[in-house]
Design an enzyme around this catalytic site. Sequence first.
Site, PDB file in Angstrom:
ATOM      1  N   GLU A  25       0.909  -1.199   0.198  1.00 36.49           N
ATOM      2  CA  GLU A  25      -0.036  -0.104   0.095  1.00 36.49           C
ATOM      3  C   GLU A  25       0.886   1.436  -0.173  1.00 36.49           C
ATOM      4  OE1 GLU A  25      -3.900   0.031   0.260  1.00 36.49           O
ATOM      5  OE2 GLU A  25      -3.516  -2.040  -0.333  1.00 36.49           O
TER       6      GLU A  25
ATOM      7  N   HIS B 265      -4.636   1.577   7.419  1.00 36.68           N
ATOM      8  CA  HIS B 265      -3.252   1.734   6.887  1.00 36.68           C
ATOM      9  C   HIS B 265      -2.518   2.422   8.252  1.00 36.68           C
ATOM     10  CE1 HIS B 265      -4.541   2.786   2.522  1.00 36.68           C
ATOM     11  NE2 HIS B 265      -3.823   1.820   2.693  1.00 36.68           N
TER      12      HIS B 265
ATOM     13  N   CYS C 210      -3.040  11.168   3.824  1.00 35.95           N
ATOM     14  CA  CYS C 210      -3.571  10.177   2.606  1.00 35.95           C
ATOM     15  C   CYS C 210      -3.237  11.201   1.418  1.00 35.95           C
ATOM     16  CB  CYS C 210      -5.005   9.943   2.506  1.00 35.95           C
ATOM     17  SG  CYS C 210      -5.439   8.888   3.943  1.00 35.95           S
TER      18      CYS C 210
HETATM   19  O1  SUG Z   1      -8.050   2.868   0.093  1.00 32.27           O
HETATM   20  N1  SUG Z   1     -10.758   4.900   0.255  1.00 32.27           N
HETATM   21  C1  SUG Z   1      -9.194   4.796   0.107  1.00 32.27           C
HETATM   22  C2  SUG Z   1      -8.482   5.779   1.165  1.00 32.27           C
HETATM   23  C3  SUG Z   1      -7.177   5.685   1.141  1.00 32.27           C
HETATM   24  C4  SUG Z   1      -6.605   6.401   2.516  1.00 32.27           C
HETATM   25  N2  SUG Z   1      -5.211   6.259   2.286  1.00 32.27           N
HETATM   26  C5  SUG Z   1      -4.433   6.506   3.317  1.00 32.27           C
HETATM   27  N3  SUG Z   1      -4.633   6.216   4.708  1.00 32.27           N
HETATM   28  N4  SUG Z   1      -3.197   6.540   3.249  1.00 32.27           N
HETATM   29  C6  SUG Z   1      -8.784   3.423   0.545  1.00 32.27           C
HETATM   30  O2  SUG Z   1      -9.646   2.713   1.286  1.00 32.27           O
HETATM   31  C7  SUG Z   1     -12.821   4.581  -0.877  1.00 32.27           C
HETATM   32  C8  SUG Z   1     -13.397   4.716  -2.316  1.00 32.27           C
HETATM   33  C9  SUG Z   1     -14.887   4.483  -2.236  1.00 32.27           C
HETATM   34  O3  SUG Z   1     -15.444   3.878  -1.362  1.00 32.27           O
HETATM   35  O4  SUG Z   1     -15.550   5.279  -3.147  1.00 32.27           O
HETATM   36  C10 SUG Z   1     -11.283   4.398  -0.891  1.00 32.27           C
HETATM   37  O5  SUG Z   1     -10.937   3.674  -1.798  1.00 32.27           O
END
Ligand code: SUG
Length: 448
Positions: A174, A250, A371
């Site tokens: 990730e 994460h 993020c």
């Molecule tokens: O991978 N949300 C992302 C959020 C990422 C956050 N990044 C960090 N913490 N670095 C994920 O879960 C949701 C998309 C949706 O449901 O439409 C999403 O992909």
Amino acid sequence: MKSYEVNFDGLVGPTHNYGGLSYGNVASQSNSQQGSNPKEAALQGLAKMKALMEMGFQQGVLAPQERPDVAALRNLGFAGTDAQVIQQAAQQAMPLLVASCSASSMWVANAATVSPSADTADGRVHFTAANLNCKYHRSIEHPTTSRVLGAMFADQKHFAHHAALPAVAQFGDEGAANHTRFCRDYGEAGVEFFVFGRSAFDTRYPAPQKYPARQTLEASQAVARLHGLSDEGVVYAQQNPSVIDQGVFHNDVIAVGNGEVLFYHEDAFLETERMLAELQAKLGKRGGRFQSICVPRAQVTVDDAVRSYLFNSQLLSRADGSMLLIVPEECRGNERVWQYLQSLTSSGGLIREVKVFDLKQSMQNGGGPACLRLRVALNETELAAVNPGVIMTAPLYDTLAQWVGKHYRDRLRESDLADPQLLLECRTALDELTQILKLGAVYPFQIN
Ligand code: SUG
């Protein structure tokens, strides 16, 4: 030579929506099907970039991706013209259309893992695109991510790019969301801290019971090898499986580090004492003085951390040696978290100031300030070698804000994703964007 931490923020794409796609990410699940506002989302992100630039930090921008990803839908058997592909997917498999429309590449902390030149064997800055193997909608990001990073950091004398790891769960990666670097100065050799959720091959490591652990130990080790990091410059730690089961998908949802400082929740890790001792010893050998700030569960619970995104903050080093924390508005909305932050900044410690940003559109999908940015530590020579088109300036901010105003919708619902016009709007916008950011041809529609 001077060196910097440059924050490259993901520009939110024109299809930003709430697809409920990320099992284990509480915000994504609970806001599923809500109407979104892509225009507001992009402007909120740009406002953060502008504010950091104006505070004197080095700021860059990372382009969004082509969505809907028609090529991905074709790979799943939908055929005909682009409009027919979208129409068939909408009729036969709406979840696949939704996934192919996600603007999730905006969370660029997941785009790649980056090791600065001071840490790597060949003295170049190394990038490994993250395979994001745990979620289908994110697993389709890395080919374009690689092309965009390649166009931003093109000079092979200074920058080395690695393809994503094998696309299997055993190498689930990730990117920088589970990677932190400690150092005395950005230009000096540091200690890279890799946090994993489970091991793919070694059953001695416990795994969460409910939600997936997205990052494996084996993926982190492979990235460290690819980047040519030395054992003395790497520390691995396991995330506490019980916090993953509470929505910490994460490590950057429960800890953040920068310079010599780790800011973390009491329940974030397993074997915390051993981990802290190793970080202290290894950073010490590199001339640094490791410091940690533990937030006790008695003051802020894991649930508070997940809801407020206290740790998904940006911990920034200021010229006077003090630190600044960039937090989302949701921290102010949580009484315990806000109280904690007041006491933190008034205690005379390193973190002196908190700045609050409204990132609600992104937050509702589980994406906070941290993020939205990919950190790249660069010395002056390397910074000069970066494609200047992606470095934020006041005129670039104005151009991008106008570009968003011209191309983005202010309302998007699931049913809108089936509109073939949305694909055309997205491609028109991105074609213009590649000219604004001087990226060349990076999108499938520009290449094929
Ligand atoms: O991978 N949300 C992302 C959020 C990422 C956050 N990044 C960090 N913490 N670095 C994920 O879960 C949701 C998309 C949706 O449901 O439409 C999403 O992909």
